[in-house]
Design an enzyme around this catalytic site. Sequence first.
Site, short mmCIF file in Angstrom:
data_model
loop_
_atom_site.label_atom_id
_atom_site.label_comp_id
_atom_site.label_asym_id
_atom_site.label_seq_id
_atom_site.Cartn_x
_atom_site.Cartn_y
_atom_site.Cartn_z
N HIS A 119 -54.73 58.24 -46.84
CA HIS A 119 -53.48 58.52 -47.56
C HIS A 119 -52.31 57.67 -47.06
O HIS A 119 -51.29 57.56 -47.74
CB HIS A 119 -53.14 60.02 -47.51
CG HIS A 119 -52.61 60.51 -46.21
ND1 HIS A 119 -53.40 61.16 -45.28
CD2 HIS A 119 -51.37 60.47 -45.68
CE1 HIS A 119 -52.65 61.50 -44.24
NE2 HIS A 119 -51.42 61.09 -44.45
N ASP A 149 -60.64 61.02 -45.51
CA ASP A 149 -59.27 60.53 -45.31
C ASP A 149 -59.20 59.51 -44.19
O ASP A 149 -58.27 59.50 -43.38
CB ASP A 149 -58.30 61.69 -45.04
CG ASP A 149 -56.85 61.30 -45.34
OD1 ASP A 149 -56.63 60.22 -45.92
OD2 ASP A 149 -55.94 62.07 -44.97
N SER A 223 -49.30 60.36 -39.17
CA SER A 223 -50.60 60.28 -39.84
C SER A 223 -51.28 58.95 -39.52
O SER A 223 -50.67 57.88 -39.62
CB SER A 223 -50.43 60.40 -41.36
OG SER A 223 -50.07 61.70 -41.72
#
Length: 456
Positions: A119, A149, A223
């Site tokens: 992402h 992911d 992230s």
Amino acid sequence: MKQNIKLFVVALLGGFISLIIYNQYVVQIQNEGEKQITTHFPVHTNNTKLIAAESSIDFTVAAERTVNAVVHVTNTSVGVQQDPIAQLFGKGFGREYKKVGTGSGVLISPDGYIITNNHVIDNATDLEIVLNDKKRYKAELIGADESSDIALLKIDADDLPYVTFGNSDITKIGEWVLAVGNPYNLTSTVTAGIISAKGRDLEGNGQIESYIQTDAAVNPGNSGGALVNTRGELIGINTAISSQTGSFIGYSFAVPSNIAKRVVEDLMENGIVKKAVLGVSIAFKDGIDGVYISEVSENTGASEAGLKAGDVIINVNNVAIHQFADLVGQLKAKRPGDLVTVKVDREGVTKTMNVKLAEIDDMITEAFGIQFGGLSDRHKNKLDIDYGLVIHKIKNIDLQKIGIKPGYVVLSINNIKIKNLSDVEKIKSKLDSDDDIYKLIVVNLAGERETFSRGW
């Protein structure tokens, strides 16, 4: 004179005798009293262990080994903003705009391979990497896997600092960890916490279901960054936070390193990630410590090894399996063709079997009069979808009448997306009968989407 000397000797002797009596009896009584008192309270008597435990909590080595290997990722994508006036006259004109997102990544080799979240780089037209020493590089996307992911990038550089992979299976709840990343564009930020839970299934995520949960502070921009142990080994990729505000409120989640490593290896070798499965369908049952097998697919490693419906999986490769998330975590770290040692509880008797893992195309489950099978990444790319299950057989007369056929791909049932076989089992457990299906969205044999609502 002699009388005085006698008195002095007697006094001296009496004092000496009194001292002996005091030492032998009074002090002994006091010591015994102290012993009795101290036994009423739980105290540590081995101070050396306490000192060793306190001195072992040192994050400087882990931080030094990690901070220069965590990079800043900038994702630039291009979109088109439609002109409402042009649309009013049926013209599709619009203006392009650039959207910039940021995140983190981890160097995992000296020649510039970087692991991050899918992402973080999704829909990117341009990727830039900034190292801790402020050097900038353009990055190439090697491959990405949406279901885990995880994405793999490459920059053209050598002799770079990097982080080595640790074994996420042997991490323990309560173990100290560091989260390293770039929250809010603040480069090279290190936060500390402990592992709060393992095998965590986040609500609404049917893909990973095996996160490491930690209370180390993770915020937007973290992230794709590193979760490391006190030795500086990579045990997870920071991925998500549990928050309604978008900022850290106490818990964060990371993809286990064993899963991330396997995904990266597949992306390097094949450009895609092959999904490994046991070849069984599972059912959710209360009061069971393990994973209950409801069906075993024919001609798979599970059936050949002797697994049976009704078995409860309690251990895979010496890792205890308490819930479905534990099983998912073990399988996602393996490839099709790998052998795994599976222990099951069969009516109170423990049995051990070696199972050869199948590819997801081989796995099926049956529900609502439909036999569902998994979709390979190639099949998904061909249909331009990123989730769904294919219909192998259909026995449901009502669905046959409305034209649903083998080969159709089911995208959702009752507005719930079908991402994997466990989603079907979850929906099945909530419905009283097949008649409770009121809406289906499918992809037909021509590759077109169709919606069927009750009243068919």
